[in-house]
Design a protein around this motif. Structure first.
Motif, short mmCIF file in Angstrom:
data_model
loop_
_atom_site.label_atom_id
_atom_site.label_comp_id
_atom_site.label_asym_id
_atom_site.label_seq_id
_atom_site.Cartn_x
_atom_site.Cartn_y
_atom_site.Cartn_z
N GLY A 164 52.85 31.55 30.44
CA GLY A 164 52.93 30.09 30.45
C GLY A 164 53.00 29.48 29.07
N SER A 165 52.43 30.16 28.08
CA SER A 165 52.50 29.64 26.72
C SER A 165 53.85 29.94 26.06
CB SER A 165 51.36 30.20 25.87
OG SER A 165 51.54 31.59 25.66
N ALA A 166 54.60 30.89 26.61
CA ALA A 166 55.88 31.27 26.02
C ALA A 166 57.09 30.68 26.75
CB ALA A 166 56.01 32.80 26.01
N ALA A 167 56.92 30.35 28.03
CA ALA A 167 58.05 29.85 28.82
C ALA A 167 57.52 28.98 29.95
CB ALA A 167 58.85 31.02 29.39
N THR A 168 58.39 28.17 30.52
CA THR A 168 58.03 27.39 31.70
C THR A 168 57.73 28.38 32.81
OG1 THR A 168 59.46 25.59 31.02
CG2 THR A 168 58.84 25.66 33.34
N THR A 169 56.48 28.38 33.30
CA THR A 169 56.04 29.39 34.26
C THR A 169 55.36 28.73 35.45
OG1 THR A 169 55.70 30.96 32.46
CG2 THR A 169 54.61 31.46 34.55
N VAL A 170 55.73 29.20 36.64
CA VAL A 170 55.08 28.78 37.88
C VAL A 170 54.65 30.03 38.61
CG1 VAL A 170 55.39 27.65 40.12
CG2 VAL A 170 56.40 26.65 38.06
N VAL A 171 53.38 30.07 39.02
CA VAL A 171 52.86 31.20 39.78
C VAL A 171 52.68 30.75 41.22
CG1 VAL A 171 50.99 32.85 40.05
CG2 VAL A 171 51.69 32.14 37.76
N VAL A 172 53.33 31.44 42.13
CA VAL A 172 53.23 31.18 43.56
C VAL A 172 52.42 32.30 44.16
CG1 VAL A 172 54.52 30.76 45.69
CG2 VAL A 172 55.55 30.20 43.49
N GLY A 173 51.40 31.95 44.93
CA GLY A 173 50.58 33.01 45.50
C GLY A 173 49.54 32.46 46.45
N SER B 219 50.02 28.84 49.17
CA SER B 219 50.69 28.98 50.47
C SER B 219 51.96 29.82 50.36
CB SER B 219 50.99 27.62 51.09
OG SER B 219 49.82 26.86 51.21
N VAL B 220 51.89 30.90 49.59
CA VAL B 220 53.04 31.79 49.42
C VAL B 220 53.56 32.24 50.79
CG1 VAL B 220 51.62 33.88 49.16
CG2 VAL B 220 53.92 33.82 48.20
N GLY B 221 54.89 32.25 50.91
CA GLY B 221 55.52 32.68 52.15
C GLY B 221 55.68 31.58 53.18
N GLN B 222 55.25 30.37 52.86
CA GLN B 222 55.37 29.25 53.80
C GLN B 222 56.35 28.23 53.25
OE1 GLN B 222 51.43 27.82 54.57
NE2 GLN B 222 50.70 29.81 55.27
N ALA B 223 56.89 27.39 54.12
CA ALA B 223 57.91 26.41 53.74
C ALA B 223 57.47 25.48 52.62
CB ALA B 223 58.35 25.61 54.96
N PRO B 224 56.23 24.95 52.64
CA PRO B 224 55.86 24.05 51.54
C PRO B 224 55.94 24.72 50.16
CG PRO B 224 54.32 23.78 53.35
CD PRO B 224 55.19 24.97 53.67
N ALA B 225 55.61 25.98 50.08
CA ALA B 225 55.69 26.69 48.80
C ALA B 225 57.14 26.85 48.37
CB ALA B 225 55.01 28.05 48.89
N ALA B 226 58.03 27.11 49.33
CA ALA B 226 59.45 27.26 49.01
C ALA B 226 60.04 25.96 48.48
CB ALA B 226 60.21 27.74 50.24
N VAL B 227 59.60 24.83 49.02
CA VAL B 227 60.08 23.54 48.56
C VAL B 227 59.42 23.16 47.23
CG1 VAL B 227 60.13 21.05 49.09
CG2 VAL B 227 60.60 22.74 50.89
#
Length: 114
Positions: free
Chosen positions: A41-50, A74-82
């Motif tokens: 996150g300090s080196a690049a724009t980072t998002v962790v989904v889990g 909510s990994v694997g669910q529609a809200p996380a995908a959006v």
């Protein structure tokens, strides 16, 4: 930009007494992800989904550590995908947030760019 899809926490038999020890599906300790994702996150724009539905989920651990990394639960669910692409845009614009429904979430969805 980096998107990391973290594992769901699953118990595995661990200690000498046969009690369950939290462990990710890939055999790593979920807590080991926190410094790695903080560095990313300090080196690049980072998002962790889990997972954040248990305290041992990678997203829950990042949130409890107050790491400056954007998370989506909510990994694997529609809200996380959006939420994931919207979270990338918001993070690129300078907003680190925690999105979803589980503990530590600051909003259900990231802001929609105008």
């Amino acid at each position: 930009m980096v998107v990391v899809v973290g594992p769901r926490a699953q118990p595995s038999s661990g200690g000498p007494s046969g009690t369950a020890t939290p462990q990710a599906t890939d055999g790593t300790e979920p807590g080991s992800w926190v410094p790695v994702m903080t560095g990313a996150g300090s080196a690049a724009t980072t998002v962790v989904v889990g997972s954040a539905d248990e305290s041992t989920g990678v997203v829950a651990l990042i949130r409890s550590d107050d790491a400056a990394v954007t998370t989506v639960d909510s990994v694997g669910q529609a809200p996380a995908a959006v939420s994931t692409p919207l979270a990338l845009v918001a993070t690129e614009a300078g907003t680190v947030g925690h999105y979803g429904f589980d503990q530590g979430a600051t909003a259900v969805m990231p802001p929609v760019p105008g």
